[in-house]
Design an enzyme around this catalytic site. Structure first.
Site, short mmCIF file in Angstrom:
data_model
loop_
_atom_site.label_atom_id
_atom_site.label_comp_id
_atom_site.label_asym_id
_atom_site.label_seq_id
_atom_site.Cartn_x
_atom_site.Cartn_y
_atom_site.Cartn_z
N HIS B 84 0.85 -1.20 0.00
CA HIS B 84 0.00 0.00 0.00
C HIS B 84 0.88 1.25 0.00
CE1 HIS B 84 -2.93 3.04 1.29
NE2 HIS B 84 -2.13 3.32 2.32
N ASP B 113 6.65 20.91 -26.74
CA ASP B 113 6.58 19.56 -26.17
C ASP B 113 7.62 19.50 -25.06
OD1 ASP B 113 6.47 16.75 -25.64
OD2 ASP B 113 5.66 16.47 -27.65
N TRP B 149 7.23 -0.06 3.84
CA TRP B 149 7.75 0.60 2.63
C TRP B 149 9.14 1.17 2.92
CZ3 TRP B 149 9.03 5.68 1.01
CH2 TRP B 149 8.87 6.66 1.96
N SER B 177 12.60 5.50 -13.73
CA SER B 177 11.50 6.23 -14.35
C SER B 177 11.40 7.64 -13.80
CB SER B 177 10.20 5.45 -14.14
OG SER B 177 9.10 6.29 -14.31
N SER B 178 11.45 7.77 -12.45
CA SER B 178 11.32 9.11 -11.87
C SER B 178 12.48 10.00 -12.27
CB SER B 178 11.32 9.08 -10.35
OG SER B 178 10.48 8.13 -9.88
N HIS B 261 13.46 11.78 3.40
CA HIS B 261 12.85 13.05 3.75
C HIS B 261 12.66 13.98 2.56
CE1 HIS B 261 10.70 15.30 6.59
NE2 HIS B 261 11.15 16.35 5.96
N GLU B 263 12.17 13.01 -0.28
CA GLU B 263 11.07 12.34 -0.99
C GLU B 263 9.71 12.87 -0.53
OE1 GLU B 263 10.64 10.24 -3.39
OE2 GLU B 263 8.54 9.70 -3.05
N TYR B 265 9.07 15.79 0.47
CA TYR B 265 8.83 17.10 -0.15
C TYR B 265 8.61 16.98 -1.64
CZ TYR B 265 9.83 18.86 4.40
OH TYR B 265 9.77 19.09 5.74
N SER B 276 -1.13 27.21 -5.34
CA SER B 276 -0.79 28.61 -5.63
C SER B 276 -1.31 29.05 -6.99
CB SER B 276 0.73 28.79 -5.60
OG SER B 276 1.25 28.38 -4.37
N HIS B 310 15.32 13.06 11.93
CA HIS B 310 14.18 13.20 12.84
C HIS B 310 13.23 12.00 12.71
CE1 HIS B 310 11.93 15.71 9.57
NE2 HIS B 310 11.57 14.46 9.49
N HIS B 311 13.48 11.16 11.72
CA HIS B 311 12.71 9.91 11.64
C HIS B 311 13.30 8.84 12.55
CE1 HIS B 311 10.39 11.11 8.03
NE2 HIS B 311 11.46 11.83 7.78
N THR B 336 7.08 26.99 5.50
CA THR B 336 5.76 26.39 5.25
C THR B 336 4.67 27.34 5.72
OG1 THR B 336 6.82 24.28 5.74
CG2 THR B 336 4.45 24.26 5.48
N LYS B 339 3.99 30.03 3.27
CA LYS B 339 3.11 29.62 2.18
C LYS B 339 1.64 29.72 2.58
CE LYS B 339 6.08 26.70 -0.47
NZ LYS B 339 5.66 27.32 -1.75
N ARG B 458 1.93 1.59 15.08
CA ARG B 458 1.52 1.42 13.69
C ARG B 458 1.94 0.02 13.23
NH1 ARG B 458 6.04 4.89 10.32
NH2 ARG B 458 4.85 4.18 8.55
#
Lengths: 380, 533, 175
Positions: B84, B113, B149, B177-178, B261, B263, B265, B276, B310-311, B336, B339, B458
């Protein structure tokens, strides 16, 4: 002004604390000084966030209500104001500093390397905890005691469902207890919310944390780091006793260890009936083996081998005993000699060789287990 | 801003061979190098993955509806949470943003293009195979990845099953791909802007995507490195993460979160760009602080490289490290906040109307901010010891990723669907979709804060009785949210088939080059670059 | 416009970052040495201590842990010793291969609290080398260490933990 600010204080800080403290909606205050500090910190940050949220969203919803096109609002033309932009960068910055101060204080008070009164070595393994009272020669495994039929919904669940173990960790109150964490296999994380203690147990390395419990009681927590299939089934239970009661308990534990050793020695001369071994074997199997090999003995294809019809189980008795007592390195199969008594080992091997249609008819005696243990350690 | 609007079909001029009309049938899609086709492919693929990943979430919530094990065994449950997560991150959110970039970036900067159309085709078409491999591993003996994950070693190395190789190859393909997608976006934006489209005139969606693309090429290779090390540790006897050979399992987490991390963002910066874009349109007012938005985005991107640990506060770090990562993480709330304040200031004294994209944007602002607040709480190291690896974290990242990233994608889809199809979507159905999603998503994720604080870890398939009531509510919210998304499928399908025709400028307050080409956007646009004043 | 120069640079960044992921492995060790992260003490022989702080006493305790499936029993003679910073101290460990096969043992040290790791200096340690143990063989290992006089004041006790691994299989695989 004084009245207004004290009212504000009451509404913002005192009231939510009264309502939320120890409710099922909130973090627990716990029973240590540290856990209380953490709780206060949590509430402070939470309330600051709420206040900011209310202000920002109030402004936004005011605009959404009053500056609607359907009400004939004409768009203003203003944009970019250095003054405003500096202000809304600076104010959050000041708020952050206000948050960082208490957070730093609490963090530093957690980091206390002074001498402890008692050291416990906690070793996680799939999926149980092992506690060793350092320098005291007392050590034991602590395993989930919730019966399988509660988990599979065949009988009603009790209040401590999944948060109960066969042997809890017993600790004294008002003493600084140091925990050394390590792991036997994957990473686990030992967590008791009431102590605000959560620390990872990393294989090959040692981690340290401590607590000082203020109140007697039973405190429950769980493994917090995903550690494989039964991650959800390895609870932590701590029983905090008065200092005297703890000393008594420790004495008893030492005594019990000697008694057990004597009982094991006595077993060597006995021949136990198959029925007795099968009954005990089933219990041991369900507690220690069924998590992987399944209650049906069918295992999980590709992950955990089936024992029903298994060539090792149906094959040579000594090979079978060897796998059970020494495990298989590099797999989830552990060395159960460290966890089970020779009677339990004899019973569970007997059970496996006779359950689920594995009709070998073999009966294994504790003396055979002891012989196998001796053989491996005295080899050559 | 104004530009040339008429389309010139100049046979000789342009690098994609000058096809007037797309080929017919499946081959059109397989061989296409057209940014609009590829954008559509990405978007359809991501919607499909969103539904598959959502179905797995339904399995998770069904199992957690009541205490006890009812439907699946814990091993399968772990596969569900793992896959998931992987599908939603790499299959749903990221391809959706890439799809939007493919469609909109050339239109917004006046390019004919993407810069590298053939690579564009490749970067999409390897993606389905990555997920085919990943999903197929679920059906192999032993099952798919079951280590979360985040695939922490040694659970993913010594203690995982042999199908881990499929997981590694799938992640490699997703990464390639990314990276190809990101390179394409950068080259397009840097080299193919229409004359006069200076940096500080770029639409914010383009800006945020440019920064995202740089994050992607910086960290996707690190992820590739991490999975490669997992592969060699598992199959080739290296010991990057094995203490026995001098490695360290905690190092895995450092490498992973150095990717992980930024990732996060990567999945939210383009969302900022979309919001925006939409908020000024329906407030009929310029964005309050364009430049500060650009700077805020850049500083969030830079800060994302120095907050990874921080993770990992509970892994055991020196106190100086904990303090550094705590302060750095708290600092992110400043840009943040800028924004959020900017969006509110844009709405202030505007002339606001509540079309469906605006509804999703307003929901985004409120709910993403809630996710931001819980993020700030999680940054506080001592408190994080209590929150870490509980449902509080699950609540936090679903607020920023579902009501954040996914809502922004929905907002963007509703905003540009009429431009893509030339038809207005069924507004009544879309509003139903919005309101049902809004209510159910909060029933789904808000109580997770409570169970998390109360102590529910979790990634567990079964839980203690005190969590039962909230979990039942959460599951009901989950099913409702899942079902509501089927409405979105209906709306998109109907919109693609027909509906009220729309003009070039679909929304009266909209600005930008994409509104100056016809609706639906012709197959070839801006073959002669527009002039930007 | 030619896209090649930019494309080349971007591809180089990607390759560089891929290499960086692997560069993080040695970087991490350096980082651990500097900060004491993860309680990773040095695996090399330390220099002689120069002076002794007579006023301070530090508790040093020892614990060993045989990793699941590692057929070794390793135990220090004393559970803990009291040392003065700078003073050399010898501790004996008894190690036994309890299997009936020849094995190679690797002990991995770890120090807690982590910030004390770089202040615990080992002059001789069985963890410096791989230790081949014959089936059933029992040997005595010597650990010679001292605690640095620079040890932060708030540290009153240090734990030196050894996790012992059976690396026989890895050795076979890598040969």
């Amino acid at each position: 002004m004084g009245k207004l600010s004290s009212t504000l204080w009451l509404i913002l800080f005192v009231l939510p604390q009264q309502v939320l403290a120890n409710s099922q909606f909130n973090m627990r205050k716990g029973v240590t000084d540290i856990s209380n500090d953490v709780y206060q910190l949590h509430m402070t940050i939470f309330i600051i966030c709420c206040v900011i949220g209310v202000i920002v969203f109030a402004v936004m919803f005011w605009a959404l209500i009053h500056h609607r096109k359907s009400k004939g609002a004409k768009p203003a033309q203003f944009h970019e104001s250095t003054k405003v932009e500096i202000l809304w960068t600076a104010i959050p910055f000041v708020i952050l500093i206000a948050m960082a101060v208490p957070a730093t204080k609490t963090l530093i008070s957690m980091e206390d390397a002074s001498k402890a009164d008692l050291t416990i070595k906690i070793t996680g393994s799939q999926w149980k905890w092992h506690y060793e009272y350092m320098g005291e020669d007392v050590a034991f495994y602590s395993i989930l005691s919730t019966p399988q039929d509660q988990i599979s919904n065949q009988v009603d669940k009790t209040n401590t469902y999944l948060l109960e173990v066969d042997k809890p960790l017993v600790l004294p109150i008002n003493k600084k207890v140091r925990f050394l964490m390590t792991s036997d296999d994957v990473i686990h994380s030992w967590w008791v919310p009431d102590f605000a203690v959560k620390k990872d147990a990393n294989p090959g390395f040692i981690n340290e944390t401590w607590t000082k419990i203020n109140e007697e009681g039973i405190y429950r927590g769980q493994c917090a780091e995903l550690c494989g299939k039964d991650h959800g089934f390895m609870p932590v239970v701590v029983e905090a006793k008065s200092e005297q009661a703890f000393t008594d308990w420790l004495q008893q534990a030492k005594q019990a260890k000697k008694t057990a050793a004597a009982a094991d020695a006595a077993l060597l001369d006995q021949t136990l009936p198959k029925e007795e071994l099968m009954v005990l074997g089933e219990q041991v199997y369900m507690a220690s083996c069924a998590a992987c090999h399944q209650p049906t003995g069918m295992g999980l294809p590709g992950v955990f081998p089936a024992l029903k019809g298994n060539p090792v189980v149906l094959g040579d008795i000594n090979d079978h005993i060897d796998v059970v007592i020494n495990g298989r390195p590099g797999t989830a199969m552990q060395a159960f000699v460290k966890q089970l008594s020779i009677k339990q080992l004899a019973a569970v091997v007997t059970y496996k060789r006779n359950a689920w249609g594995n009709d070998t008819g073999d009966v294994i005696q504790p003396s055979q287990i002891q012989a196998a243990i001796d053989a491996t350690s005295e080899a050559k | 801003m104004s530009s040339v609007t008429e389309q010139q079909h100049n046979e000789a001029g342009h690098h994609d061979g000058g096809h007037h009309h797309p080929a017919k049938g499946f081959k059109r899609w397989l061989y296409t190098t057209n940014h609009k086709d590829i954008g559509s492919l990405y978007l359809i693929f991501s919607l499909t993955m969103f539904l598959i990943g959502g179905a797995m979430a339904m399995v998770i919530r069904a199992e957690l509806f009541q205490p006890g094990l009812q439907l699946v065994d814990p091993h399968f449950f772990n596969q569900m949470t793992t896959v998931h997560g992987l599908i939603m991150v790499f299959g749903a959110v990221m391809p959706a943003f890439t799809g939007l970039a493919n469609w909109m970036v050339p239109l917004m900067i006046g390019a004919p293009d993407m810069a590298l159309p053939r690579m564009n085709n490749w970067s999409f078409w390897i993606l389905p195979f990555a997920f085919l491999i990943l999903l197929a591993s679920l059906f192999m003996p032993g099952g798919g990845p079951a280590f979360g994950w985040t695939f922490y070693a040694p659970l993913s190395t010594t203690y995982s099953n042999d199908n881990t190789a499929f997981f590694v190859f799938a992640v490699h393909i997703m990464g390639i791909s990314s990276i190809m997608g990101a390179i394409n976006v950068i080259v397009t934006i840097v080299n193919m802007r229409a004359p006069g489209m200076t940096w500080m005139k770029l639409p914010l969606f383009v800006w945020t995507w440019l920064i995202t693309a740089f994050l992607l090429i910086a960290v996707m290779p690190v992820l590739a490195g991490a999975v490669t090390m997992v592969l060699t540790d598992k199959y080739f006897a290296t010991s990057f993460f094995d203490a026995a050979g001098g490695g360290d399992p905690v190092m895995f987490q450092h490498i992973f979160w150095f990717f992980g991390h930024p990732e996060v963002y990567i999945m939210i910066l383009p969302a900022f760009g979309i919001i925006s874009t939409i908020v000024p349109t329906f407030s009929r007012k310029r964005l309050f602080g364009y430049a500060s938005m650009v700077y805020a985005t850049s500083s969030i991107a830079l800060l994302s490289f120095i907050v990874w640990a921080h993770h990992m506060f509970t892994t055991g770090m020196p106190v100086a490290g904990e303090l550094f990562f705590m302060y750095a993480t708290m600092l992110i709330s400043v840009p943040t906040g800028v924004k959020v304040f900017n969006w509110v200031a844009t709405m202030w004294r505007g002339s606001i109307s509540f079309e469906v994209p605006m509804l999703f944007s307003i929901a985004f602002i409120v709910l993403f901010t809630i996710g931001g607040f819980s993020g700030l709480m999680l940054a506080i190291t001592p408190a994080d010891f209590q929150y870490h690896d509980t449902y509080f974290v699950v609540a936090h990242f679903h607020y920023v990723l579902v009501t954040g990233a996914v809502f922004s994608i929905m907002a963007g889809a509703y905003y540009w669907l009429p431009k893509w199809t030339g038809n207005m979507f069924n507004i009544t159905l879309a509003k139903w979709h919005f309101w049902l999603s809004l209510v159910s998503v909060n029933v789904l994720f808000f109580p997770m804060h409570f169970v998390g604080l109360a102590g529910m870890p979790r990634r567990i398939p079964d839980y203690a009785l005190q969590f039962a009531d909230f979990n039942a509510i959460i599951s009901i919210g989950g099913f409702a949210f899942g079902l509501s998304q089927l409405l979105f499928v209906v709306v998109v399908y109907k919109c693609a088939r027909g509906g009220d025709k729309v003009p070039a400028k679909v929304w009266d307050g909209a600005e930008g080059l994409e509104w100056e080409v016809a609706s639906p956007a012709p197959y070839h646009t801006f073959e002669t670059p527009p002039e930007i004043k | 416009m030619s896209h090649a120069p930019l494309l080349k640079r971007l591809v180089l960044i990607c390759l560089g970052m891929f290499a960086f992921a692997f560069a993080m492995v040695p970087l991490y060790d350096v980082f651990c040495d500097v900060t004491g992260l993860n309680g990773k003490p040095s695996l090399e022989q330390a220099k002689q201590s120069t002076h002794i702080n007579e006023k301070r006493e530090i508790d040093v305790s020892f614990t060993t842990h045989a990793q699941s499936g590692a057929p070794f029993k390793v135990k220090s003679h004393e559970y803990s010793v009291v040392v003065k910073p700078g003073a050399m101290r010898e501790v004996l460990f008894k190690a036994k291969n309890i299997s009936n096969e020849d094995k190679v043992m690797q002990a991995v040290p770890s120090v807690s609290p982590g910030k004390a790791a770089k202040y615990l200096h080992k002059m001789a340690c069985f963890c410096f080398d791989q230790q081949p143990l014959k089936a059933g063989e029992e040997v005595e290992f010597k650990l010679l260490f001292y605690v640095d006089t620079e040890l932060p004041d708030d540290v009153e006790e240090i734990t030196l933990s050894y996790t012992v691994f059976d690396i026989s299989k890895q050795l076979v695989a890598s040969n």
